[in-house]
Design a protein around this motif. Structure first.
Motif, PDB file in Angstrom:
ATOM      1  N   GLN A  84      31.823  -5.456  -3.803  1.00  0.00           N
ATOM      2  CA  GLN A  84      32.940  -5.474  -2.862  1.00  0.00           C
ATOM      3  C   GLN A  84      32.625  -6.537  -1.813  1.00  0.00           C
ATOM      4  O   GLN A  84      31.520  -6.546  -1.254  1.00  0.00           O
ATOM      5  CB  GLN A  84      33.125  -4.114  -2.192  1.00  0.00           C
ATOM      6  N   THR A  85      33.580  -7.411  -1.567  1.00  0.00           N
ATOM      7  CA  THR A  85      33.333  -8.523  -0.658  1.00  0.00           C
ATOM      8  C   THR A  85      34.394  -8.655   0.437  1.00  0.00           C
ATOM      9  O   THR A  85      34.397  -9.651   1.159  1.00  0.00           O
ATOM     10  CB  THR A  85      33.269  -9.852  -1.442  1.00  0.00           C
ATOM     11  N   PHE A  86      35.279  -7.654   0.580  1.00  0.00           N
ATOM     12  CA  PHE A  86      36.267  -7.755   1.655  1.00  0.00           C
ATOM     13  C   PHE A  86      35.529  -7.806   3.001  1.00  0.00           C
ATOM     14  O   PHE A  86      34.371  -7.418   3.108  1.00  0.00           O
ATOM     15  CB  PHE A  86      37.283  -6.602   1.597  1.00  0.00           C
ATOM     16  N   GLU A  87      36.220  -8.295   4.006  1.00  0.00           N
ATOM     17  CA  GLU A  87      35.616  -8.526   5.320  1.00  0.00           C
ATOM     18  C   GLU A  87      35.348  -7.204   6.036  1.00  0.00           C
ATOM     19  O   GLU A  87      36.274  -6.454   6.342  1.00  0.00           O
ATOM     20  CB  GLU A  87      36.583  -9.382   6.152  1.00  0.00           C
ATOM     21  N   SER A  88      34.063  -6.897   6.267  1.00  0.00           N
ATOM     22  CA  SER A  88      33.682  -5.717   7.056  1.00  0.00           C
ATOM     23  C   SER A  88      32.223  -5.849   7.468  1.00  0.00           C
ATOM     24  O   SER A  88      31.527  -6.772   7.045  1.00  0.00           O
ATOM     25  CB  SER A  88      33.879  -4.431   6.248  1.00  0.00           C
ATOM     26  N   ASP A  89      31.756  -4.895   8.267  1.00  0.00           N
ATOM     27  CA  ASP A  89      30.369  -4.938   8.728  1.00  0.00           C
ATOM     28  C   ASP A  89      29.381  -4.384   7.701  1.00  0.00           C
ATOM     29  O   ASP A  89      28.186  -4.368   7.949  1.00  0.00           O
ATOM     30  CB  ASP A  89      30.221  -4.217  10.075  1.00  0.00           C
ATOM     31  N   PHE A  90      29.865  -3.927   6.531  1.00  0.00           N
ATOM     32  CA  PHE A  90      28.956  -3.406   5.502  1.00  0.00           C
ATOM     33  C   PHE A  90      29.103  -4.123   4.154  1.00  0.00           C
ATOM     34  O   PHE A  90      28.528  -3.697   3.164  1.00  0.00           O
ATOM     35  CB  PHE A  90      29.130  -1.894   5.324  1.00  0.00           C
ATOM     36  N   THR A  91      29.871  -5.199   4.131  1.00  0.00           N
ATOM     37  CA  THR A  91      30.024  -5.979   2.897  1.00  0.00           C
ATOM     38  C   THR A  91      29.347  -7.329   3.095  1.00  0.00           C
ATOM     39  O   THR A  91      29.209  -7.789   4.235  1.00  0.00           O
ATOM     40  CB  THR A  91      31.513  -6.183   2.561  1.00  0.00           C
ATOM     41  N   PRO A  92      28.941  -7.976   2.019  1.00  0.00           N
ATOM     42  CA  PRO A  92      29.111  -7.535   0.636  1.00  0.00           C
ATOM     43  C   PRO A  92      28.222  -6.323   0.323  1.00  0.00           C
ATOM     44  O   PRO A  92      27.175  -6.134   0.932  1.00  0.00           O
ATOM     45  CB  PRO A  92      28.685  -8.745  -0.190  1.00  0.00           C
ATOM     46  N   CYS A  93      28.708  -5.513  -0.626  1.00  0.00           N
ATOM     47  CA  CYS A  93      27.962  -4.329  -1.025  1.00  0.00           C
ATOM     48  C   CYS A  93      28.284  -4.022  -2.483  1.00  0.00           C
ATOM     49  O   CYS A  93      29.168  -4.635  -3.077  1.00  0.00           O
ATOM     50  CB  CYS A  93      28.322  -3.134  -0.140  1.00  0.00           C
ATOM     51  N   VAL A  94      27.547  -3.081  -3.034  1.00  0.00           N
ATOM     52  CA  VAL A  94      27.859  -2.569  -4.367  1.00  0.00           C
ATOM     53  C   VAL A  94      28.486  -1.195  -4.173  1.00  0.00           C
ATOM     54  O   VAL A  94      27.935  -0.326  -3.493  1.00  0.00           O
ATOM     55  CB  VAL A  94      26.609  -2.491  -5.266  1.00  0.00           C
ATOM     56  N   ASP A  95      29.659  -1.027  -4.758  1.00  0.00           N
ATOM     57  CA  ASP A  95      30.489   0.162  -4.614  1.00  0.00           C
ATOM     58  C   ASP A  95      30.507   0.925  -5.931  1.00  0.00           C
ATOM     59  O   ASP A  95      30.548   0.311  -7.000  1.00  0.00           O
ATOM     60  CB  ASP A  95      31.911  -0.310  -4.258  1.00  0.00           C
ATOM     61  N   ILE A  96      30.484   2.245  -5.861  1.00  0.00           N
ATOM     62  CA  ILE A  96      30.692   3.058  -7.051  1.00  0.00           C
ATOM     63  C   ILE A  96      32.116   3.599  -7.012  1.00  0.00           C
ATOM     64  O   ILE A  96      32.599   3.996  -5.940  1.00  0.00           O
ATOM     65  CB  ILE A  96      29.642   4.191  -7.174  1.00  0.00           C
ATOM     66  N   GLY A  97      32.781   3.539  -8.154  1.00  0.00           N
ATOM     67  CA  GLY A  97      34.162   3.988  -8.200  1.00  0.00           C
ATOM     68  C   GLY A  97      34.534   4.489  -9.578  1.00  0.00           C
ATOM     69  O   GLY A  97      33.793   4.325 -10.555  1.00  0.00           O
TER      70      GLY A  97
END
Length: 179
Positions: A84-97
């Motif tokens: 996940q690379t959308f703009e936030s204070d915790f990205t980029p990250c790996v997301d489980i879905g």
């Protein structure tokens, strides 16, 4: 029989095939499945998503995996991990879905599959942290996050959902690899 990357008790996880595209399009066209998303994706958007997952798999060794029931080989949707690379204070990250056909809900597949994907992410890929995100009103997904051992980190306003008042407030869960 499909060539699975890994399995859980009842599910097989694999990379995507062209033949999955119309089946995933049918799952994505169900308004109940897409209840907590801004809109129902077109078949073209579904195809593009699958192509992105194939690219992520070839680059990283993971994606939101295509999932089959082992008892009959039937494709039922996806469960997995993705960037996940959308703009936030915790990205980029790996997301489980996860996203499964409504006919498969209520049988524990999302929880079983997500637990197995965490094992794969931590033990075989060596990832250190996995996050999960959903709108605050999506109790079912939040319940799965809790069942797989994730802890709520915070609530936040998702920048890509700012036009959707009922969806924009999201929860962030995470779990660390403590091995």
């Amino acid at each position: 029989m499909a060539d699975y990357l890994f399995k859980s008790k009842r599910l097989g996880f694999r990379n995507w095939k062209e033949s999955d595209k119309p089946k995933m399009g049918m799952i994505n066209s169900d308004p109940k499945v897409m209840e907590y998303f801004p809109k129902i994706p077109t078949q073209q958007e579904t195809n593009q998503h699958i192509d992105r997952m194939r690219t992520q798999f070839s680059e990283n060794g993971y994606c939101y995996f295509a999932v089959d029931k082992l008892e009959n080989g039937e494709f039922i949707g996806f469960i997995g991990i993705a960037e996940q690379t959308f703009e936030s204070d915790f990205t980029p990250c790996v997301d489980i879905g996860w996203r499964l056909a409504r006919t498969e809900w209520g049988q524990g597949f999302a929880t079983e599959g997500a637990k197995r994907c965490l094992e794969y992410a931590f033990n075989e890929i060596g990832l250190r942290n996995i996050k999960s995100i959903c709108p605050e009103i999506n109790d079912k997904s939040e319940s799965v996050m809790k069942k797989i051992g994730m802890k709520k980190t915070k609530s936040f306003y998702h920048p890509l959902l700012s036009e959707y008042k009922e969806l924009q407030k999201c929860v962030l869960y995470e779990i660390n690899n403590n091995i």
